[in-house]
Design a protein around this motif. Structure first.
Motif, short mmCIF file in Angstrom:
data_model
loop_
_atom_site.label_atom_id
_atom_site.label_comp_id
_atom_site.label_asym_id
_atom_site.label_seq_id
_atom_site.Cartn_x
_atom_site.Cartn_y
_atom_site.Cartn_z
N ILE A 231 0.56 -1.15 -0.17
CA ILE A 231 0.02 -0.08 -0.10
C ILE A 231 0.82 1.33 0.02
O ILE A 231 0.50 2.09 -0.79
N ASP A 232 1.73 1.25 0.85
CA ASP A 232 2.55 2.45 0.96
C ASP A 232 3.50 2.61 -0.18
O ASP A 232 3.93 3.71 -0.80
N ARG A 233 4.06 1.48 -0.97
CA ARG A 233 4.78 1.83 -2.04
C ARG A 233 4.11 2.33 -3.15
O ARG A 233 4.38 3.01 -4.11
N ILE A 234 2.71 1.64 -3.34
CA ILE A 234 1.96 2.36 -4.30
C ILE A 234 1.75 3.83 -4.07
O ILE A 234 1.86 4.65 -5.07
N LEU A 235 1.52 4.12 -2.91
CA LEU A 235 1.19 5.60 -2.54
C LEU A 235 2.39 6.29 -3.02
O LEU A 235 2.38 7.67 -3.61
N CYS A 236 3.63 5.96 -2.81
CA CYS A 236 4.94 6.70 -3.05
C CYS A 236 4.97 7.04 -4.70
O CYS A 236 5.48 7.69 -5.18
N GLU A 237 4.78 5.66 -5.39
CA GLU A 237 5.10 5.37 -6.79
C GLU A 237 4.06 6.51 -7.45
O GLU A 237 4.20 7.08 -8.32
N LEU A 238 2.84 6.44 -7.08
CA LEU A 238 1.77 7.13 -7.56
C LEU A 238 2.10 8.53 -7.40
O LEU A 238 1.82 9.31 -8.32
N ASP A 239 2.41 9.08 -6.46
CA ASP A 239 2.86 10.43 -6.34
C ASP A 239 4.18 10.94 -7.23
O ASP A 239 4.05 11.80 -8.00
N GLY A 240 5.20 10.03 -7.16
CA GLY A 240 6.23 10.01 -8.00
C GLY A 240 7.14 11.18 -7.76
O GLY A 240 8.15 11.50 -8.59
N THR A 241 7.18 11.90 -6.48
CA THR A 241 7.98 12.86 -6.23
C THR A 241 8.81 12.57 -5.03
O THR A 241 8.53 11.83 -4.24
N PRO A 242 10.09 13.07 -4.92
CA PRO A 242 10.60 12.75 -3.65
C PRO A 242 10.30 13.13 -2.20
O PRO A 242 10.86 12.76 -1.10
N ASN A 243 9.41 14.31 -2.27
CA ASN A 243 9.08 14.72 -0.93
C ASN A 243 7.50 14.85 -0.86
O ASN A 243 6.78 15.47 -0.12
N LYS A 244 6.79 13.97 -1.73
CA LYS A 244 5.37 13.76 -1.62
C LYS A 244 4.44 15.10 -2.23
O LYS A 244 3.28 15.16 -1.54
N SER A 245 5.15 15.86 -3.14
CA SER A 245 4.50 17.34 -3.35
C SER A 245 3.55 17.21 -4.34
O SER A 245 2.73 18.19 -4.39
N ARG A 246 3.34 16.20 -5.18
CA ARG A 246 2.31 16.09 -6.08
C ARG A 246 0.99 15.81 -5.38
O ARG A 246 -0.02 16.30 -5.66
N LEU A 247 0.76 14.70 -4.91
CA LEU A 247 -0.50 14.53 -4.18
C LEU A 247 -0.40 15.20 -2.66
O LEU A 247 -1.72 15.58 -2.18
N GLY A 248 0.71 15.47 -2.04
CA GLY A 248 0.75 15.93 -0.85
C GLY A 248 0.70 14.93 0.29
O GLY A 248 -0.12 13.96 0.27
N GLY A 249 1.75 15.21 1.22
CA GLY A 249 1.90 14.39 2.29
C GLY A 249 0.74 14.29 3.18
O GLY A 249 0.40 13.22 3.67
N ASN A 250 0.02 15.45 3.28
CA ASN A 250 -1.52 15.34 4.00
C ASN A 250 -2.31 14.64 3.38
O ASN A 250 -3.49 14.53 3.91
N ALA A 251 -2.29 14.26 2.17
CA ALA A 251 -3.22 13.06 1.38
C ALA A 251 -2.82 11.76 1.39
O ALA A 251 -3.68 10.84 2.03
#
Length: 412
Positions: A90-110
């Protein structure tokens, strides 16, 4: 039976500071429904996971409708049908889906509330308490209390030098007894403060009086401990939040009350003197977030003190590796929203322990009623937990959860 994710919905809610954050509601194929929300900090370093906000005029630009929509749509579609007990996937999918080193596309708060919700659902599907699901069946300790009782620094009206003046309670036979003593000391502190000043503001539950110095703040805390008869179980801590004091143009630190400038060497000496004069056992973020060498000098100067990296490490295993290489600290401040997923945070905690670090789990100034962090602190075997003062609902949720876990692990 393989329990899978059926749906995830994101909502904009308000945290304890009145600032919007994201709540995720996750439902599984067998009807389990859980909620989780992302905390937010006031003092944040540049290495933390990015928080996505709407901009514009709503909530002064801090609305979270974009981040919430990302949960309901893109994240939901990516995770639908995934086994709820496969946290790493689950967490790997979330990180790959965002695709940025700091989760800036989807947001860490999402991303974070979805990761937390999945862990909660996985625990329920497995029939385990969350702390057991995350940490296994090895005996775990209830963390000692590290409570911000006096607030200072850049975000407090008190004008005191440092951000958090911490009351660390260790030596009580039970966490519940320490909590009771903490409240008695806080009440005693308030009485003593009101004898010195005409009023006392609060900051996220901590007292924020206009005191003259760190010495005065420490004296009030220790006097209160003596008054309630638990001085032997009381130690002091500081969260300096040195990023907020640092002036890069002059490479000095400007302390709030008297606007005194310190070089790193002078500030190191100041900390050493405080450790000599008071039962100060914990110093967090004593220098700015890239000053690995200055941290190392302080650690060598006060070898029996917990020197803790918050902005220095950002609960990021790569930053922690740099700190270990420089021998910069001996304590990891553990904030799950700094990195953004359960798996990444847990890996950082285990790496810290494997390298001889202690762990101080921590909430954030912008907390909600979600008590996930209490279970996680037990799961990783945190030595202590920073939860603020137990006088507000979002703080008490963690205190209450730890008391319940204590009664399960160590029945009286």
């Amino acid at each position: 039976m393989n329990v899978t994710i059926e749906s995830i919905k994101g909502y904009e809610i308000l945290n304890g500071k009145g600032k919007p954050t994201v709540e995720a509601v996750l439902t599984t194929s067998n009807g389990i429904s859980v909620t989780a929300s992302a905390p937010s900090g006031a003092s944040t370093g540049r290495y933390e996971a990015y928080e996505l906000y709407d901009g514009g005029t709503r909530y002064n630009g801090f609305g979270t409708t974009k981040a919430s929509a990302g949960v309901s749509n893109e994240i939901c579609q990516a995770l639908k049908g995934v086994s709820v007990t496969d946290q790493a996937k689950i967490d790997r999918i979330l990180c790959e889906l965002d695709g940025t080193p700091n989760k800036s596309r989807l947001g860490g708060n999402a991303i974070l509330p979805v990761s937390l919700a999945a862990a909660k659902a996985g625990a329920l599907a497995s029939g385990l308490p969350l702390y057991r699901y995350l940490g296994g069946f090895a005996p775990r300790r209830i963390p000692a209390i590290s409570s911000t009782v006096i607030s200072g620094g850049a975000f407090s009206p008190s004008g005191l030098e440092f951000e958090d003046y911490l009351l660390i309670l260790d030596g009580f036979s039970r966490f519940s007894e320490a909590t009771e003593a903490l409240l008695a000391m806080r009440e005693e502190m308030l009485k003593r403060i009101l004898k010195r000043v005409s009023y006392c503001l609060e900051d996220a539950g901590a007292l924020a009086p206009e005191l003259d110095s760190t010495d005065e703040a420490f004296a009030i805390i220790l006097d209160a401990a003596r008054a309630v008869g638990c001085e032997s179980c009381v130690h002091l801590g500081l969260d300096v939040a040195a990023n907020e004091l640092y002036d890069p143009d002059t490479n000095t630190y400007v302390l709030s009350k008297k606007r005194t400038r310190y070089t790193a060497a002078e500030l190191c000496n100041y900390y050493r003197n405080l450790c000599r004069d008071y039962p100060l056992i914990y110093i967090e973020d004593p220098f700015e977030e890239d000053a690995f060498g200055d941290y190392a000098r302080l650690k060598a100067a006060v070898p029996n003190i917990m020197v803790s990296g918050d902005d220095l490490f950002a609960t990021n295993i790569e930053r922690l590796k740099m700190g270990i290489e420089h021998d910069s600290a001996n304590t990891l401040l553990f904030k799950i929203n700094q990195i953004g997923t359960v798996s990444e945070a847990f890996s950082t905690a285990m790496f810290a322990i494997d390298n001889g670090y202690s762990i101080t789990a921590s909430g954030r100034s912008g907390e909600s009623l979600d008590d996930f962090s209490a279970d996680l602190a037990v799961a990783i075997g945190a030595q202590q937990m920073k939860m603020g003062s137990p006088v507000r609902g979002e703080r008490n949720a963690k205190f209450n959860r730890l008391m319940r876990i204590e009664s399960e692990l160590f029945p009286s």
